[in-house]
Design a protein around this motif. Structure first.
Motif, PDB file in Angstrom:
ATOM      1  N   GLU A 117     -62.752 -46.435  87.734  1.00  0.00           N
ATOM      2  CA  GLU A 117     -62.861 -46.374  86.630  1.00  0.00           C
ATOM      3  C   GLU A 117     -61.873 -46.198  85.621  1.00  0.00           C
ATOM      4  O   GLU A 117     -61.440 -46.624  84.647  1.00  0.00           O
ATOM      5  N   GLN A 121     -59.735 -48.370  83.146  1.00  0.00           N
ATOM      6  CA  GLN A 121     -59.811 -48.306  81.414  1.00  0.00           C
ATOM      7  C   GLN A 121     -58.183 -48.135  81.088  1.00  0.00           C
ATOM      8  O   GLN A 121     -57.787 -47.958  80.079  1.00  0.00           O
ATOM      9  N   VAL A 134     -64.118 -41.831  80.053  1.00  0.00           N
ATOM     10  CA  VAL A 134     -64.457 -41.661  81.555  1.00  0.00           C
ATOM     11  C   VAL A 134     -65.875 -41.147  81.411  1.00  0.00           C
ATOM     12  O   VAL A 134     -66.193 -40.080  81.140  1.00  0.00           O
TER      13      VAL A 134
END
Length: 298
Positions: A117, A121, A134
């Motif tokens: 993730e 991002q 996060v």
């Protein structure tokens, strides 16, 4: 009269022939130099398109950056700083203890999804300029993070911001990461145009002259593309280091850039190999071709 000229050494026309030949080659040299510059831009454009346009490719290309200890330590530092930013006393006293513990956790299997993730991002931040947030959503991860904080200060563990029983915090502020959206978009389009124009200019001497010298010159141009790309990687890495002030952010972004630059170098090695082959072919005497036909006619 011809005999007298030969005896007296009147070789003016013969001596002038190489000079005229050298003069005729200058336009082709300029053509090849322009081709090398355009192919260099095209090489960068192809690399930018392959690595940044598709998010899945970007993640696959850069996720292994977390195998590096310095990058894990940088991410762990940001995690600790964000988690304890409202507790400066605890942060100052236990920061050096917490960072190695969290960095060790990042190597465990439950954190793989969180790391993926982060990369996703990060792609958004580089391409569109979005801030990176996060979110730790795994119960196992939450328990580990809270347990570490409870060892240091149980009271502060309860003060962490939570959303639906999940610890949430922003890993990077919007100002921590630069956005290269405009540069990448420009590079993609100029890369397409430059690559096509460069290939046409590279092929022009080969089609018109059809001799060994043109083949050798084309190979030299491709070798020049590789050299220019290697210099670009060195300069771009230095620019990134100077552009990002925050040390953990710089370490992480530089690590991701290194993974992307590795793909660029791998792509450029193909160009180098083709250039070396063309240079070798250009140095070998052809049985046919313009030089061969002249020798046969003589």
């Amino acid at each position: 009269m011809g005999v007298v000229a030969m005896v007296t050494g009147n070789t003016g026309p013969i001596a002038a022939a190489p000079t005229r030949g050298m003069a005729r080659r200058w336009p082709w040299r300029i053509c090849i130099v322009l081709a090398a510059v355009l192919l260099f831009v095209g090489n960068l454009g192809l690399w930018a398109y392959r690595t940044t346009s598709d998010q899945t490719v970007f993640v696959d290309s850069t996720q292994k950056v977390f195998d590096r200890e310095d990058v894990r330590n940088a991410v762990a530092t940001k995690i600790v700083d964000r988690m304890l930013r409202d507790s400066p006393r605890i942060l100052q006293g236990f920061r050096d203890t917490l960072v190695p513990i969290v960095a060790g956790m990042l190597k465990s299997a439950p954190f793989k999804g969180v790391l993926a993730e982060i990369v996703i991002q990060l792609h958004r931040a580089i391409v569109t300029g979005e801030p990176i947030n996060v979110t730790i959503s795994s119960p196992e991860l939450q328990q580990m993070v809270v347990s570490v904080l409870q060892v240091i200060s149980p009271a502060d563990a309860a003060t962490l911001a939570q959303d639906d029983a999940t610890i949430t915090f922003e890993l990077f502020a919007h100002t921590d990461l630069p956005s290269y959206q405009r540069e990448l978009q420009t590079l993609r389009w100029t890369g397409i145009i430059g690559g096509v124009a460069g290939l046409l200019l590279l092929a022009l001497p080969l089609v018109v002259r059809r001799d060994r010298w043109s083949v050798w010159l084309a190979g030299l141009a491709l070798i020049g593309v590789f050299v220019a790309t290697a210099l670009f990687v060195l300069i771009a890495g230095r620019v990134i280091d100077l552009q990002i002030i925050d040390l953990p952010t710089r370490t992480m972004v530089s690590g991701v850039a290194d993974e992307l630059f590795e793909r660029l170098i791998s792509q450029s090695l193909i160009v180098l190999a083709i250039g070396v082959v063309l240079c070798v072919v250009g140095l070998v005497r052809w049985p046919g071709g313009r030089a061969g036909r002249v020798a046969t006619a003589t």
